[in-house]
Each structure stands twice: as C-alpha cells, then as structure tokens.
Write a protein that holds these residues in place. Structure first.
Motif, mmCIF file in Angstrom:
data_model
loop_
_atom_site.group_PDB
_atom_site.id
_atom_site.type_symbol
_atom_site.label_atom_id
_atom_site.label_comp_id
_atom_site.label_asym_id
_atom_site.label_seq_id
_atom_site.Cartn_x
_atom_site.Cartn_y
_atom_site.Cartn_z
ATOM 1 N N ASP A 144 76.141 14.432 65.318
ATOM 2 C CA ASP A 144 75.205 13.687 66.408
ATOM 3 C C ASP A 144 74.349 12.806 65.415
ATOM 4 O O ASP A 144 73.976 13.159 64.318
ATOM 5 C CB ASP A 144 74.223 14.744 67.097
ATOM 6 C CG ASP A 144 73.716 13.923 68.277
ATOM 7 O OD1 ASP A 144 74.235 12.811 68.638
ATOM 8 O OD2 ASP A 144 72.604 14.363 68.660
ATOM 9 N N GLU A 145 74.058 11.571 65.940
ATOM 10 C CA GLU A 145 73.449 10.433 65.036
ATOM 11 C C GLU A 145 73.915 10.258 63.829
ATOM 12 O O GLU A 145 73.244 10.222 62.661
ATOM 13 C CB GLU A 145 71.902 10.915 65.148
ATOM 14 C CG GLU A 145 71.229 11.172 66.265
ATOM 15 C CD GLU A 145 70.948 9.954 67.259
ATOM 16 O OE1 GLU A 145 71.372 8.929 66.959
ATOM 17 O OE2 GLU A 145 70.573 10.192 68.502
ATOM 18 N N GLU A 146 75.332 10.005 63.859
ATOM 19 C CA GLU A 146 76.087 10.097 62.578
ATOM 20 C C GLU A 146 75.793 9.121 61.493
ATOM 21 O O GLU A 146 75.950 9.181 60.300
ATOM 22 C CB GLU A 146 77.490 9.848 62.848
ATOM 23 C CG GLU A 146 78.118 8.520 63.310
ATOM 24 C CD GLU A 146 78.362 7.355 62.323
ATOM 25 O OE1 GLU A 146 78.530 7.708 61.382
ATOM 26 O OE2 GLU A 146 77.986 6.359 62.766
ATOM 27 N N HIS A 147 75.034 8.160 61.961
ATOM 28 C CA HIS A 147 74.651 7.060 61.119
ATOM 29 C C HIS A 147 73.244 7.377 60.297
ATOM 30 O O HIS A 147 72.950 6.665 59.493
ATOM 31 C CB HIS A 147 74.033 5.695 61.838
ATOM 32 C CG HIS A 147 72.833 6.245 62.826
ATOM 33 N ND1 HIS A 147 72.840 6.646 63.902
ATOM 34 C CD2 HIS A 147 71.483 5.788 62.544
ATOM 35 C CE1 HIS A 147 71.670 6.928 64.332
ATOM 36 N NE2 HIS A 147 70.599 6.374 63.619
ATOM 37 N N ASP A 148 72.666 8.461 60.729
ATOM 38 C CA ASP A 148 71.363 8.825 60.135
ATOM 39 C C ASP A 148 71.535 9.154 58.593
ATOM 40 O O ASP A 148 72.298 9.832 58.102
ATOM 41 C CB ASP A 148 70.662 10.134 60.812
ATOM 42 C CG ASP A 148 69.381 10.237 60.685
ATOM 43 O OD1 ASP A 148 68.809 10.811 59.728
ATOM 44 O OD2 ASP A 148 68.555 9.736 61.414
ATOM 45 N N GLY A 149 70.458 8.688 57.925
ATOM 46 C CA GLY A 149 70.416 8.871 56.247
ATOM 47 C C GLY A 149 70.066 10.278 56.010
ATOM 48 O O GLY A 149 70.417 10.661 54.923
ATOM 49 N N SER A 150 69.617 11.028 56.803
ATOM 50 C CA SER A 150 69.349 12.501 56.539
ATOM 51 C C SER A 150 70.635 13.248 56.125
ATOM 52 O O SER A 150 70.431 14.231 55.568
ATOM 53 C CB SER A 150 68.587 13.071 57.733
ATOM 54 O OG SER A 150 67.436 12.304 58.048
ATOM 55 N N PHE A 151 71.806 12.852 56.556
ATOM 56 C CA PHE A 151 72.885 13.589 56.368
ATOM 57 C C PHE A 151 73.421 13.329 55.021
ATOM 58 O O PHE A 151 74.331 13.977 54.217
ATOM 59 C CB PHE A 151 74.219 12.991 57.291
ATOM 60 C CG PHE A 151 74.005 13.819 58.622
ATOM 61 C CD1 PHE A 151 73.969 15.137 59.038
ATOM 62 C CD2 PHE A 151 73.976 12.780 59.599
ATOM 63 C CE1 PHE A 151 73.664 15.180 60.146
ATOM 64 C CE2 PHE A 151 73.840 12.935 61.078
ATOM 65 C CZ PHE A 151 73.810 14.613 61.449
ATOM 66 N N LYS A 152 72.893 12.460 54.167
ATOM 67 C CA LYS A 152 73.160 12.245 52.518
ATOM 68 C C LYS A 152 71.845 13.153 51.774
ATOM 69 O O LYS A 152 70.825 12.910 52.045
ATOM 70 C CB LYS A 152 73.018 10.803 52.181
ATOM 71 C CG LYS A 152 73.354 10.551 50.880
ATOM 72 C CD LYS A 152 74.680 11.098 50.209
ATOM 73 C CE LYS A 152 74.760 10.338 49.014
ATOM 74 N NZ LYS A 152 76.253 10.555 48.314
ATOM 75 N N GLN A 153 72.461 13.945 51.196
ATOM 76 C CA GLN A 153 71.579 14.770 50.066
ATOM 77 C C GLN A 153 71.353 13.804 49.078
ATOM 78 O O GLN A 153 72.133 13.430 48.446
ATOM 79 C CB GLN A 153 72.346 16.110 49.709
ATOM 80 C CG GLN A 153 71.475 16.727 48.555
ATOM 81 C CD GLN A 153 70.297 17.509 49.021
ATOM 82 O OE1 GLN A 153 70.207 17.938 50.124
ATOM 83 N NE2 GLN A 153 69.348 17.652 48.161
ATOM 84 N N GLN A 154 69.862 13.535 48.694
ATOM 85 C CA GLN A 154 69.611 12.724 47.813
ATOM 86 C C GLN A 154 69.164 13.243 46.271
ATOM 87 O O GLN A 154 68.783 12.633 45.493
ATOM 88 C CB GLN A 154 68.214 11.848 48.386
ATOM 89 C CG GLN A 154 68.610 11.098 49.517
ATOM 90 C CD GLN A 154 69.583 10.059 49.373
ATOM 91 O OE1 GLN A 154 70.066 9.732 48.252
ATOM 92 N NE2 GLN A 154 69.829 9.255 50.502
ATOM 93 N N GLU A 155 69.125 14.538 46.255
ATOM 94 C CA GLU A 155 68.786 15.288 44.869
ATOM 95 C C GLU A 155 70.117 16.279 44.730
ATOM 96 O O GLU A 155 70.542 16.743 45.546
ATOM 97 C CB GLU A 155 67.454 16.152 45.113
ATOM 98 C CG GLU A 155 66.368 14.973 45.114
ATOM 99 C CD GLU A 155 66.103 14.222 43.915
ATOM 100 O OE1 GLU A 155 66.586 14.590 42.823
ATOM 101 O OE2 GLU A 155 65.364 13.058 44.123
#
Length: 745
Positions: free
Chosen positions: A331-342
């Motif tokens: 859901d909300e596939e565009h959201d940047g939270s799905f990318k782990q940044q660390e």
C-alpha cells in the motif's frame, strides 16, 4: 539417498553477523540435528573473543584451510532449518544490494532469534467445555455452585477462554481443576499469537459492494491468483483501494493461503489492523518496530507456521516467512519509507516483486500517486495497470488552488484570505487540516540587528527553534542547546523566530479560534505510545477542530470530516538539488490534498506558494499528478535518469575532510580505469560533496555509478567493493554502496 545414510559434512560454512562479505568455515561438533546438517540451521560459534549466533549457508567436505585448523561449532540451536523461502530471500537481498550475507540475515530475523532463542510459539492455557459438560444437567455440581457458574460461563464461549480471562471473573484454578477431574472441561495449550482460528466463515462482516471500476480490478486480480501477476492499482485518494485489498485477501484466505500487506508507516498499522480485524475472523498479526521482542517473534513464528493467514507490517515485514504464500500487497507503494536508508539499504517494494515472482503469486502495488518507476513498468506492459478514478464519496478529488504569498503579511505562516477560509469552514461545522512539513516553532532563530542565524555546530544546517520545551535543536544530529539571551555576534537582544513550524502555526490558530480544539500531529507530539491513535480517535468523532501536522497526516489516514486542507508552504521541497525532489513533493501535495472531501461534502485545497507561476506547480494544480508524472517521465528519458537508467551511489564519510576527498579521488580514478578495461557501459560521476557536506561532525562525499544494464552496474559495484576492502586508506573512512538510491541526501 535417505538423510540417515547421508554422510556428515566435514565443513560448515557459516554467515556471521559482521560487515565482512564472506562466509566462515567451522567443523561440526556435538550431536547433529535429527535431520542432519542443512543450510538454514542457526549455530553458536566462536568468533574472535566472543560467541555469536550464525546461520549455516553451505555444507561441504573441503575448506581452503586445513580441516584441523577449523574451530568447532559450540552448539546447534535448531532442530530444523529456518524457512527456506526466508533464507532464499536473504541471500538474494545480500547479492543484489551488495551487502554482507551475515549482516543481512541478522537484520532479517527477530532480535530473540539473533540472541539464540528457540523458534517456538509461546503458549497459554486454554479451557473448553467437553461433550459431557454440554449435557443438560451435568452430574456432580449439585453442591458446587461456583463450579456450576464457571461451567455456565465457559458454555457461553464456544471457542473457550484463556486462564487469565477465567481468573479475572473471580474463579480459581482449583475450580478449573475440579471441572477437569469431572470430565466437564478440558485444558489445551494454545499459541499466544495466531492460535485457534474460528471454525466458521473467514468473514466477520460482509464485503462492501463494488463499483464498476473496483469490480473490473477485482476481476483482473482473480484471473492471476495462481501465478506471478504484478498489478499497479492506481486509484485516486478515497477511491476504495483498501476494499479491493480486502476482497483480494478474502479470496486468498478462502484458498487456505496467506496474504502479506506492507504499509509505509507504523502510524498506519493500527488503522489498517483495526479495519482488517473488523472484516476477518481469522488471525491477523502485525510486524513493526513498535512491538516488543516477544511479540515480534510470536508474529514471525505464527506466519512461518501458517497460523496467521494475514500479516500486516512495515518495511522489514517483507522478510516475514510464509508457510503458504498467496498474495503480497504494497500500500502507498510510492512512499520513501519502503527504502531502508542505513545499513542494509533494501527497498521493500522491489523485494515484494521479487518474492512474488519466486512464489508465483500476485503482487499488488497500490497508490494514488505511483512512483515513476512503477508507472514506467506499467506503461511498458510489465505491470497490469488497474485504474480507479472515482471516489466512494462521489465527489471529484479536490483540485489545488494556488494562493500567492508574495508581499502578504503572515500570521503563523498563514495569510488573511486563508484564515478567512478556515473561519468559514469551521462555521459550517467541518474540520480543517493545516499541513506544514516543519516541526518545531520556527525553522531557525535570527538576529534582527545583524542577521545572525542559529546554526548547528556539528552540521551544515540551521537549528530549529522549539517552544515546548524552549530550546534550539538540530533535526539532523539531534544536538540541542538552550536559547541565547542575546545575539552571540553583536550582542543585540532582538532575536526573532524566522519562518513557521507546526508549533507556531498551532499557537496562532489557538489564539484566533480559542473555542475550537487544535490538534498538533508531528514527531514531537506523538512520541508516547498510542498518542497518534488517541488524537485521531478524537478527530473522527466529527466535531469541528483544526489539525496541524507534518507528512505523518498525509499518508493514508481516513479523515472523513476534513473539508479544507491548507498547505502552508508548497515550495519547501520543490527546488531541492535531488532530481527526485519534484516527484516526491508532488506526491506529498496530492496525498495531503486527498484528505479533503472524503465524505458527504466536496473538499477544498489551498496551497500557499511564493512561486504561483511555476509551470510544474501550475500543471499539478490544473491537471493533477498523472499529467505531471507523464511530463517528468519524458524529462527523465531525455536526461537518462531512472527509471530509464540504473544507479548506485557510493557514500563516503569521515571526521576529516581530507580523508574523504583523498579516497573519493582515488576510488573514482580506479573505477574509471576498471570500467574502461572491462568495456563496461557504466558512467562514474564524482566525487562531489553530499548535499549536506558536514553532518554530525563528519564530512560526506559521493561517487555515482550509472548504467543502462543492471548487470554492468552490479559488476562495477562488486569490483568497487572489493577494491575498497583491500584499500588501506579506506579503513579511515566509513563507506557504503547504495543500489537504486532513492535520495542523494
């Protein structure tokens, strides 16, 4: 050959939780597991001066070292290997994202498994009435009124009760034992999570009727229930995407299979859980960072053993093993939270697609503002593009109305016409959402006499002024200090807040509308557990109120009584140096605008801007996100940027700028030589300073790799990592390689 005849391997290759991109060889020792040694078994092994929990990846008969020099394992922690689909996904993730396999496995398993705890369900006592207990007049209770009352209570619960629920009704264990001895009730051990699914239908309440577009989408999804079937469910906010998810899950559960649902933020998990548990009678478990270690292991184990037909979680839930996978929903596939940044810099959406392909099951990517990557794949025919253009409320989505800020005085970031619109909406009995993506009272503190600005001593950033409590805080390194009495440069006492944050806007609205509740929702106001849900619960009662919040409010929350949305400053993210800035800002604006008019009244969205003539902003306001996305795709194609090209970003950081500069120059030069020698179609750009060069007293440098083919990019990336691991000067610098970076920050 049967397992019991298979010879014991002489070498176990074990993945250790460390940044080293290699396996370590050990000798088997002690009693072997009942099914023999296999990949996926956890073992406790000596590593340096400590003991660690690792995972067997390979079983061999030979090692590069003499067998006599290999250390024996200390213990095998499992009777059976961890789930095969989980191990496969971890190995793929480590390979694709160029990350250490041991560290990947460590990230992907619950904390208690990392510590050596057994993968076993916690259980609790459960009491059920027997066939004799259901008789009209059970014998032996004539002189035991409390036992008779206990039996009568248990009869009212056909699925039984746990011990705690029985004792809470003032009954005792002795009374329970007495009924067991008389054969009237029986005791079972039931798993704490996912235990005892009801024997009736899966649905607790009937599904809602679908409109034509929803029915067409469901028909397309039903066609692909037995195969890999990637679909982009592209629906405007309020168009009923969640109902499509629910009915797809109903079909999956009806086939005795499991569904995994990913949501971008922990704040959306309670809302999603509530709706799913209201619809389904089968166990629904959650996996997110807000759980205790025991709760997380319970949910993980219930999913792995198939007792949890529905699993809902945030980014890391993509690593949840499933016994009978049936569908994955993002859901909300565009959201940047799905990318782990660390650390392990994976993208949960992309792993969901890979995992669905592996299992041969459908995957649904849902969004009102799809990422350009997903739109490109849908245009190319790789994804089936399912459109929902009508809202359930039957009102068209509200268009953005651009409000010119130039030359107008502001109060708490708001100009007079906008405050008048807020007043009119409140008088009509509706709610207003004021969106400002800056927490704190003001973005910084300034001296009106000399122009001094409060800057962080550790970062290239201004410090944010907070009033609750009064202090200056850096939102990048979390450094805090008290408010100065006077300007440190000129000594003037005329220090003024510059700009507006959520606290200042909240204060202004509370002063202008003293009889109306003002709810502030940002990271500061929702630190306490359940604070967000309690606030939203008050808002959903429907009484007139004002919500002031950051992007926490823009993501998927259903606020049926909000009829006006005000964006305090639309310009903050439009002109950043990142090439994805406009895409992300447009998505955020459309998402927050989608909170308006979701019920019986049409909504209105006022967007304050200093650049009302910006052609991109005007296109977004006039024709919506889809039109802007088409234009951005053409610009990306012309510029050879994702999704038409693949990127990897090498990040370097060190307390000394000379170290990152030297290593950046050396690694870029060596990489270009390797690319030329190998004939790879890869560009190497940089080194250049990061958008924020100094952060937390560390200097940041970047080198970018770009290629038309993933294979060329990964070959260059693997060589680059090997070069850095062998380069002595790289030991003075922290570095990481980010495959498919979503931000340059």
């Amino acid at each position: 050959m049967p397992d019991f005849l298979r010879p014991t391997p002489r070498v176990l290759r074990v993945a250790i939780p460390s940044p080293l991109r290699r396996l370590f060889d050990y000798r088997p020792a002690g009693p072997a597991p009942s099914d023999g040694w296999h990949p996926g078994l956890r073992v406790r092994v000596p590593f340096g001066r400590r003991q660690v929990v690792g995972v067997i990846i390979e079983c061999r008969d030979e090692s590069e070292l003499p067998l006599a020099d290999l250390k024996p394992i200390d213990a095998c922690l499992d009777d059976a290997p961890l789930p095969e689909d989980w191990l496969w996904l971890c190995r793929f993730t480590a390979r694709y994202y160029q990350h250490a396999i041991g560290d990947t496995l460590h990230h992907a398993m619950p904390a208690l498994l990392r510590q050596g705890r057994a993968l076993a369900a916690r259980t609790r006592e459960h009491w059920n009435v027997t066939e004799a207990g259901h008789a009209d007049a059970p014998a032996g209770l004539e002189r035991a009124p409390r036992q008779a009352a206990l039996l009568a209570m248990l009869r009212q619960h056909p699925h039984g009760l746990v011990t705690q629920a029985v004792l809470a009704q003032s009954f005792t264990r002795e009374q329970l034992k007495a009924l067991v001895n008389k054969g009237l009730i029986e005791r079972h051990e039931q798993p704490v999570t996912g235990g005892g699914p009801p024997k009736g239908p899966a649905l607790a309440e009937p599904a809602l009727p679908l409109n034509g577009e929803q029915a067409a989408a469901m028909g397309a999804l039903h066609e692909g229930l037995d195969a890999f079937h990637p679909c982009l469910l592209h629906g405007v906010t309020g168009s009923g995407k969640t109902e499509v998810y629910l009915q797809l899950i109903e079909a999956v559960v009806g086939r005795q299979r499991q569904a995994l649902v990913l949501v971008p933020e922990i704040g959306l998990t309670p809302q999603t859980l509530e709706r799913f548990r209201k619809r389904f009678q089968v166990p629904v478990v959650a996996l997110h960072s807000g759980l205790t270690d025991h709760e997380r292991l319970d949910a993980w184990e219930a999913a792995a053993n198939g007792r949890a037909p529905i699993v809902i979680g945030t980014r890391s839930a993509i690593f949840t093993p499933l016994a009978r996978p049936g569908a994955i929903i993002v859901d909300e596939e565009h959201d940047g939270s799905f990318k782990q940044q660390e650390g392990l810099r994976y993208h949960a959406r992309d792993l969901a697609i890979i995992r669905a392909h592996r299992h041969g099951i459908p995957v649904v990517l849902g969004s009102a503002t799809p990422s350009l990557e997903s739109l490109h794949r849908a245009r190319a025919g790789d994804y089936r593009h399912l459109r929902l253009t009508r809202r359930a409320s039957r009102h068209a989505p509200a268009r953005l109305e651009l409000v010119d800020l130039r030359g107008r005085p502001r109060q708490g970031g708001l100009i007079a016409p906008v405050i008048d619109a807020i007043k009119t909406t409140l008088n009509a009995g509706h709610q207003i959402l004021v969106f400002i993506n800056r927490r704190g009272f003001a973005p910084t503190l300034a001296c009106h006499a000399c122009g001094w600005l409060a800057e962080c001593n550790h970062c290239d950033a201004h410090m944010t002024l907070h009033r609750q409590p009064p202090l200056l805080a850096c939102h990048h390194c979390d450094h805090r200090r008290g408010l100065p009495d006077a300007c440190p440069d000129c000594g003037s006492a005329d220090l003024r807040p510059l700009g507006s944050g959520t606290e200042r806007t909240e204060e202004t609205l509370a002063e202008r509308f003293p009889d109306i509740p003002v709810h502030r929702i940002d990271r500061d106001s929702t630190r306490r557990r359940d604070a967000l849900e309690r606030t939203l619960g008050e808002v959903r009662r429907g009484e007139p109120c004002l919500l002031v919040g950051t992007q926490m409010l823009a993501k998927g929350h259903h606020l049926p009584h909000v009829n006006l949305v005000v964006v305090v400053n639309a310009d903050a993210g439009l002109y950043a140096s990142d090439f994805r800035a406009l895409e992300h800002s447009a998505q955020l604006l459309e998402q927050v605008a989608g909170r308006a008019g979701r019920s019986s009244h049409p909504g209105r969205v006022l967007v304050q801007t200093l650049h009302p003539d910006d052609p991109n902003l005007r296109l977004l306001a006039a024709r919506g996100y889809d039109a802007l996305a088409e234009q951005l795709l053409e610009e990306r194609r012309a510029a050879s940027l994702p999704p038409f090209r693949f990127l990897a970003l090498l990040r370097l950081e060190s307390p000394r700028d000379s170290d990152v500069n030297e290593l950046g120059e050396r690694v870029a030069e060596a990489t270009r030589e390797h690319i030329e020698q190998r004939g790879l179609n890869v560009d190497c750009l940089g080194p250049v300073p990061a958008p924020m060069e100094r952060r937390q007293n560390r200097y940041h440098m970047q080198v970018m790799l770009g290629a038309d083919k993933r294979s060329h990019l990964h070959e260059a990336g693997a060589w680059l990592i090997a070069w850095l691991e062998a380069e002595p000067t790289a030991r003075r610098v922290r570095w990481s390689l980010d495959i498919d970076p979503q931000t340059l920050a």
